[in-house]
Design an enzyme around this catalytic site. Structure first.
Site, PDB file in Angstrom:
ATOM      1  CG  HIS A  73      -1.940  -1.080   1.228  1.00 31.89           C
ATOM      2  ND1 HIS A  73      -3.212  -0.952   0.721  1.00 31.89           N
ATOM      3  CD2 HIS A  73      -1.867  -2.355   1.679  1.00 31.89           C
ATOM      4  CE1 HIS A  73      -3.876  -2.091   0.869  1.00 31.89           C
ATOM      5  NE2 HIS A  73      -3.078  -2.962   1.437  1.00 31.89           N
ATOM      6  CG  ASN A 146      -7.902  -4.316   0.938  1.00 35.39           C
ATOM      7  OD1 ASN A 146      -7.217  -3.347   1.231  1.00 35.39           O
ATOM      8  ND2 ASN A 146      -7.419  -5.539   0.875  1.00 35.39           N
ATOM      9  CG  HIS A 337      -2.462  -1.235  14.915  1.00 35.69           C
ATOM     10  ND1 HIS A 337      -2.496  -2.544  14.485  1.00 35.69           N
ATOM     11  CD2 HIS A 337      -2.098  -1.285  16.223  1.00 35.69           C
ATOM     12  CE1 HIS A 337      -2.175  -3.338  15.490  1.00 35.69           C
ATOM     13  NE2 HIS A 337      -1.928  -2.609  16.554  1.00 35.69           N
TER      14      HIS A 337
HETATM   15 FE1  HDE Z   1      -2.516  -4.854   5.437  1.00 31.96          FE
HETATM   16  N1  HDE Z   1      -0.710  -4.100   5.929  1.00 31.96           N
HETATM   17  N2  HDE Z   1      -1.870  -6.677   5.956  1.00 31.96           N
HETATM   18  N3  HDE Z   1      -4.232  -5.713   4.752  1.00 31.96           N
HETATM   19  N4  HDE Z   1      -3.158  -3.096   4.852  1.00 31.96           N
HETATM   20  C1  HDE Z   1      -0.343  -2.821   5.774  1.00 31.96           C
HETATM   21  O1  HDE Z   1       0.770  -1.512   7.368  1.00 31.96           O
HETATM   22  C2  HDE Z   1      -0.796  -6.932   6.706  1.00 31.96           C
HETATM   23  C3  HDE Z   1      -4.558  -7.023   4.771  1.00 31.96           C
HETATM   24  C4  HDE Z   1      -4.398  -2.775   4.424  1.00 31.96           C
HETATM   25  O2  HDE Z   1      -3.216   3.446   4.002  1.00 31.96           O
HETATM   26  C5  HDE Z   1       0.979  -2.513   6.399  1.00 31.96           C
HETATM   27  O3  HDE Z   1       0.963   0.728   7.561  1.00 31.96           O
HETATM   28  C6  HDE Z   1      -0.736  -8.323   7.035  1.00 31.96           C
HETATM   29  C7  HDE Z   1      -5.936  -7.221   4.507  1.00 31.96           C
HETATM   30  C8  HDE Z   1      -4.461  -1.387   4.063  1.00 31.96           C
HETATM   31  O4  HDE Z   1      -1.600   3.309   5.459  1.00 31.96           O
HETATM   32  C9  HDE Z   1       1.368  -3.844   7.050  1.00 31.96           C
HETATM   33  C10 HDE Z   1      -1.812  -8.901   6.414  1.00 31.96           C
HETATM   34  C11 HDE Z   1      -6.430  -5.962   4.306  1.00 31.96           C
HETATM   35  C12 HDE Z   1      -3.197  -0.883   4.314  1.00 31.96           C
HETATM   36  C13 HDE Z   1       0.219  -4.737   6.677  1.00 31.96           C
HETATM   37  C14 HDE Z   1      -2.511  -7.868   5.748  1.00 31.96           C
HETATM   38  C15 HDE Z   1      -5.356  -5.033   4.454  1.00 31.96           C
HETATM   39  C16 HDE Z   1      -2.403  -1.976   4.795  1.00 31.96           C
HETATM   40  C17 HDE Z   1       1.975  -1.895   5.463  1.00 31.96           C
HETATM   41  C18 HDE Z   1      -2.201 -10.359   6.371  1.00 31.96           C
HETATM   42  C19 HDE Z   1      -7.860  -5.565   3.974  1.00 31.96           C
HETATM   43  C20 HDE Z   1      -2.706   0.525   4.057  1.00 31.96           C
HETATM   44  C21 HDE Z   1       1.969  -0.417   5.771  1.00 31.96           C
HETATM   45  C22 HDE Z   1      -2.498 -10.910   7.577  1.00 31.96           C
HETATM   46  C23 HDE Z   1      -8.818  -5.892   4.975  1.00 31.96           C
HETATM   47  C24 HDE Z   1      -2.987   1.433   5.203  1.00 31.96           C
HETATM   48  C25 HDE Z   1       1.192  -0.284   6.966  1.00 31.96           C
HETATM   49  C26 HDE Z   1      -2.574   2.839   4.858  1.00 31.96           C
HETATM   50  C27 HDE Z   1      -1.076  -1.854   5.198  1.00 31.96           C
HETATM   51  C28 HDE Z   1       0.142  -5.998   7.073  1.00 31.96           C
HETATM   52  C29 HDE Z   1      -3.658  -8.119   4.968  1.00 31.96           C
HETATM   53  C30 HDE Z   1      -5.544  -3.628   4.301  1.00 31.96           C
HETATM   54  C31 HDE Z   1       2.705  -4.425   6.642  1.00 31.96           C
HETATM   55  C32 HDE Z   1       0.316  -8.993   7.852  1.00 31.96           C
HETATM   56  C33 HDE Z   1      -6.703  -8.546   4.488  1.00 31.96           C
HETATM   57  C34 HDE Z   1      -5.663  -0.628   3.534  1.00 31.96           C
HETATM   58  O5  HDE Z   1       1.450  -3.748   8.439  1.00 31.96           O
END
Ligand code: HDE
Length: 686
Positions: A73, A146, A337
């Site tokens: 993202h 999402n 978070h």
């Molecule tokens: Fe994320 N995801 N994600 N994700 N995610 C991040 O956090 C993660 C997942 C989502 O505009 C990270 O700040 C793991 C699903 C958005 O700043 C990180 C898993 C969904 C955003 C991270 C998922 C999301 C992130 C990277 C699997 C939809 C952007 C930067 C278990 C429901 C937020 C950050 C923004 C961002 C981890 C799966 C949505 C690495 C481990 C499912 C919208 O922490």
């Protein structure tokens, strides 16, 4: 030695303060600066001196401007706004923001793509992030969602693998912001659980027209907990009041070249114009009994609960009404978070959600460099907050009390904050038991039935787009075995889809992959899953591109612009030059874009208002012909002046252009805009 001539511009260095005075430039230490153009030298042609503290500070700061981009993202765009509660829902949740009708809660939203780097183009085929921070009176609540309600994987353990496979391949460092490569499809084809998500990302959901026209989803099942401690399961939805809209893939490819910031610009323009986008927060609420009898596991993030089965109840609206003052300070530094929940909201055991709760703090520390990232204005709660946490890099709000530990025997004023056993956040006391194991529940084993349900819920046009997308993506896969393996999953989804893709790839249909569970063919269509069945009700919020030439009919142009503004749309004039274009009545108008800078692919509908000579002149211009032929080929609604004929013919349009092409004399602008609400004439669109 003579001083070099003054090279400063006349406008750049003037910086007005609120009081109307020019602010005096200083260093970070507040020392007034006398010369910001030249470093301090020993003689005008001599070496730069080490004592030049202004130069040293300026360069030092510049050299440290970048922070690590998000690992996923990375490319995103944020805006401020508010959430307004409809009717209170205390029976469902004690969350403070839902207790008072009409209450407004400050909000910050960041939209994003997932795979591309920070500088990648907006129209990548990708999932969009839809992350909402609600600054409630009982703390910050983040719904980090999402624009697609399911995910690729069921267990967070696989997230690094998924992202590694999707991003640039590690040896060559490409492709950028694309899933159309071997590594992605290799991984996906080895992960049957991703099949449902594959349907969504191969649909037009992955190429939204803009952030304003897409839904958002919390994805996981969460809990709402009321004041009596009663827990109810809930799934979160954001429903755009603007209706759903996507572009087509041939358009996306061109938009990325014409305006890589297409989605950013769209949100910026809409908010600057006062056309504030809105979404309603919808809840799908259900209890344990429903969860027990539902066909799939409510903890499995690769499944939806169809809206026809559990209706979406709208409980408030989110309005975005203010752009950030500074992109870096707010959009880049905002830290979401999933673990940020408030009293009245709680988690479930969805293993993806549990893994996310662990991950986000790490990523914030890595990116922002200090555990005090919550002190940044965009991340700080708006309600009073008191912790005993202290120090660390960049600590800006250390506690002012004598006691920085607890329990303590100091009195009220200096004893620091105390816990609140009644009002504080308490986890729902769910009972869990079982052996320590790395098993995956058998209730997660059906990987194809909902993929099929998604496919059959689409219109024919949308089904065709899905097949085309799969053909495009798999054609970019160089290893035949990967294509074949992927096809073996599609056979389980739907014969028609699998056959269309196999034909597009020029390959035979392989045997079906062995499903862990029989594929259900009895799941009914769900109209809520289609974009075209949930399109806009008017042309409001859309862009109308009006191609004009010298001599264009002034009154027709004015009538069309007025009608477009009256319909809540944004008209944009495209001309052979941005400077004065002379109209039929002798007046001049300025174009918003020159033809090659404002191609028709950037607009939702088009008009061609040209004079006889103008049509002849434009018929000889490549950019003008492409403007018209693309509008036609992309199925756009076109309104043209009777004189446009030679240009239409030069662009290759048939003599009788048929549905969706109207003439100014025959069709009133208001009527044209009403027709254009359909957005595309699909039988001539790609
Ligand atoms: Fe994320 N995801 N994600 N994700 N995610 C991040 O956090 C993660 C997942 C989502 O505009 C990270 O700040 C793991 C699903 C958005 O700043 C990180 C898993 C969904 C955003 C991270 C998922 C999301 C992130 C990277 C699997 C939809 C952007 C930067 C278990 C429901 C937020 C950050 C923004 C961002 C981890 C799966 C949505 C690495 C481990 C499912 C919208 O922490």
């Amino acid at each position: 030695m003579k001083k070099a001539p003054e090279t400063r511009g006349t406008g750049g260095e003037i910086h007005q303060t609120a009081g109307g005075k020019t602010a005096r430039m200083t260093t970070q230490q507040g020392i007034p600066v006398s010369d910001d153009q030249n470093s301090l030298k020993q003689g005008a042609r001599g070496p730069t001196l080490m004592e030049d503290f202004h130069f040293r500070e300026k360069m030092f700061h510049f050299d440290h401007e970048r922070i690590p981009e998000r690992v996923v993202h990375a490319r995103g765009y944020g805006a401020h706004g508010y959430f307004e509660t409809y009717d209170p829902i205390p029976e469902l949740t004690r969350a403070d923001l839902f207790q008072r009708k009409g209450e407004k809660t400050e909000a910050f939203v960041r939209f994003s793509t997932v795979a591309g780097n920070k500088g990648s183009a907006d129209l990548a085929r990708d999932v969009r992030g839809f992350a909402v921070k609600l600054y409630t009176q009982e703390g910050n609540w983040d719904i980090v969602g999402n624009n697609i309600p399911v995910f690729f994987i069921q267990d967070a353990m696989k997230f690094p693998d998924l992202i590694h496979a999707a991003k640039q391949e590690p040896d060559r460092g490409f492709p950028q912001a694309q899933t159309a490569h071997d590594n992605f499809w290799d991984f996906i084809s080895l992960m049957p659980e991703s099949t449902h998500m594959v349907m969504w990302i191969m649909s037009d959901r992955a190429i939204p027209r803009s952030f304003r026209f897409m839904e958002g989803f919390g994805v996981h099942t969460f809990r709402m907990v009321n004041a009596e401690g009663k827990s109810t399961f809930v799934k979160f939805h954001w429903k755009p009041k603007q209706g759903l809209q996507s572009v087509t893939w041939p358009e996306a490819l061109k938009i990325n070249g014409a305006d890589p910031d297409f989605h950013r610009r769209d949100l910026w323009d809409a908010i600057q114009m006062g056309d504030f986008p809105e979404w309603e927060l919808g809840l799908q609420v259900f209890d344990d009994d429903f969860a027990d009898q539902f066909e799939f596991d409510i903890l499995d993030a690769t499944k939806i609960i169809p809206e026809e089965q559990v209706p979406v109840q709208r409980v408030g609206r989110l309005v975005l009404d203010r752009m950030v003052d500074n992109f870096f300070a707010e959009t880049e530094q905002v830290a979401f978070h999933t673990g940020n929940v408030v009293p009245g909201i709680d988690f479930t055991n969805d293993p993806l959600l549990q893994g996310r709760n662990f991950s986000y703090l790490d990523t914030q520390l890595k990116r922002l460099g200090s555990p005090n990232f919550t002190h940044l204005p965009v991340n700080a709660p708006r309600c009073p907050f008191h912790t005993l946490q202290q120090d660390g890099h960049m600590a800006m709000t250390n506690p002012k009390t004598r006691a920085n530990y607890e329990p303590n025997s100091w009195g009220e004023d200096i004893g620091g904050p105390r816990e609140d056993p009644e009002g504080g956040f308490r986890s729902h006391p769910e009972e869990n038991a079982g052996p320590k194991t790395r098993d995956r529940s058998e209730t997660f084993a059906d990987h194809y039935s909902q993929a099929r349900q998604f496919y059959i819920s689409q219109t024919e046009v949308e089904q065709r787009h899905m097949a085309d997308a799969l053909v495009f993506e798999l054609s970019k896969v160089e290893t035949p075995a990967i294509r074949t393996r992927m096809m073996s999953h599609l056979v389980n989804v739907h014969d028609e889809l699998a056959s269309a893709v196999a034909e597009g790839l020029g390959m035979d249909l392989p045997d079906a992959a062995e499903p862990a569970m029989a594929v259900r063919t009895d799941l009914p269509e769900s109209p809520a899953l289609s974009i075209l069945k949930n399109g806009p009700e008017s042309f409001a919020g859309r862009k109308l591109g009006i191609l004009i030439s010298d001599g264009a009919d002034a009154s027709a142009l004015k009538a069309l612009i007025d009608a477009a503004k009256g319909a809540g749309a944004a008209p944009m004039v495209v001309g052979p030059r941005v400077g004065a274009v002379k109209l039929s009545d002798g007046t001049t108008t300025e174009a918003d874009e020159r033809i090659d800078g404002g191609p028709s692919v950037l607009f939702d509908a088009t008009a061609i208002l040209v004079s006889d000579e103008g049509a002849e002149m434009l018929a000889g211009m490549h950019a003008a012909k492409t403007w018209v032929s693309d509008a036609w080929a992309h199925g756009k609604y076109i309104l043209c002046s009777p004189e446009a004929g030679p240009l239409l013919q030069a662009a290759g349009l048939p003599h009788d252009p048929g549905e969706g092409v109207a003439r100014t004399g025959d069709t009133a602008p208001e009527e044209f805009l009403k027709q254009a609400t359909a957005l595309r004439v699909w039988n001539r669109a790609p």
